[in-house]
Write a protein that holds these residues in place. Structure first.
Motif, PDB file in Angstrom:
ATOM      1  N   GLN A 192       0.917  -1.266   0.024  1.00  0.00           N
ATOM      2  CA  GLN A 192       0.255   0.063  -0.176  1.00  0.00           C
ATOM      3  C   GLN A 192       0.768   1.321   0.052  1.00  0.00           C
ATOM      4  OE1 GLN A 192      -2.173  -1.027   3.423  1.00  0.00           O
ATOM      5  NE2 GLN A 192      -4.106  -1.527   2.300  1.00  0.00           N
TER       6      GLN A 192
ATOM      7  N   LEU B 205       2.720   1.932  -3.260  1.00  0.00           N
ATOM      8  CA  LEU B 205       1.640   2.229  -4.337  1.00  0.00           C
ATOM      9  C   LEU B 205       1.376   3.855  -4.029  1.00  0.00           C
ATOM     10  CD1 LEU B 205      -0.232   1.488  -6.571  1.00  0.00           C
ATOM     11  CD2 LEU B 205      -1.797   0.916  -5.140  1.00  0.00           C
TER      12      LEU B 205
ATOM     13  N   ARG C 179       2.052   6.711  -7.002  1.00  0.00           N
ATOM     14  CA  ARG C 179       0.825   7.609  -7.253  1.00  0.00           C
ATOM     15  C   ARG C 179       1.137   9.229  -7.028  1.00  0.00           C
ATOM     16  NH1 ARG C 179      -4.204   4.126  -5.240  1.00  0.00           N
ATOM     17  NH2 ARG C 179      -4.513   2.810  -7.157  1.00  0.00           N
TER      18      ARG C 179
ATOM     19  N   TYR D 298       9.274   6.049  -1.837  1.00  0.00           N
ATOM     20  CA  TYR D 298       9.276   4.820  -2.392  1.00  0.00           C
ATOM     21  C   TYR D 298      10.478   4.101  -1.864  1.00  0.00           C
ATOM     22  CZ  TYR D 298       8.991   0.900  -5.896  1.00  0.00           C
ATOM     23  OH  TYR D 298       8.779  -0.275  -6.239  1.00  0.00           O
TER      24      TYR D 298
ATOM     25  N   MET E 284       4.524  -4.363  -8.097  1.00  0.00           N
ATOM     26  CA  MET E 284       4.702  -2.898  -8.590  1.00  0.00           C
ATOM     27  C   MET E 284       5.087  -2.757 -10.038  1.00  0.00           C
ATOM     28  SD  MET E 284       3.765  -1.742  -5.572  1.00  0.00           S
ATOM     29  CE  MET E 284       3.882  -0.068  -5.889  1.00  0.00           C
TER      30      MET E 284
ATOM     31  N   LEU F 109       2.229  -2.696 -12.496  1.00  0.00           N
ATOM     32  CA  LEU F 109       1.430  -1.306 -12.293  1.00  0.00           C
ATOM     33  C   LEU F 109       2.035  -0.187 -12.946  1.00  0.00           C
ATOM     34  CD1 LEU F 109       0.393  -1.392  -8.520  1.00  0.00           C
ATOM     35  CD2 LEU F 109      -0.942  -1.794 -10.367  1.00  0.00           C
TER      36      LEU F 109
END
Length: 51
Positions: free
Chosen positions: A7, A10, A14, A21, A45, A48
């Protein structure tokens, strides 16, 4: 811990927060071990980022 790591990684992606990160990835390596953190990053990851 794995779900929390996912989470946070991510959310950092974003937010375009490279330092965040890196910090969460380092914590994941410390807490879960390099193999688990690498698997989280590569299996969850990277797809994504490609989308």
């Amino acid at each position: 811990m794995t779900l929390t790591l996912l989470q946070e990684l991510l959310m950092a992606l974003r937010a375009n927060d490279a330092d965040g990160y890196k910090s969460w990835l380092a914590l994941g390596i410390e807490e879960l071990g390099r193999d688990v953190a690498a698997e989280v990053e590569s299996e969850l990851m990277v797809p994504l980022l490609v989308e």
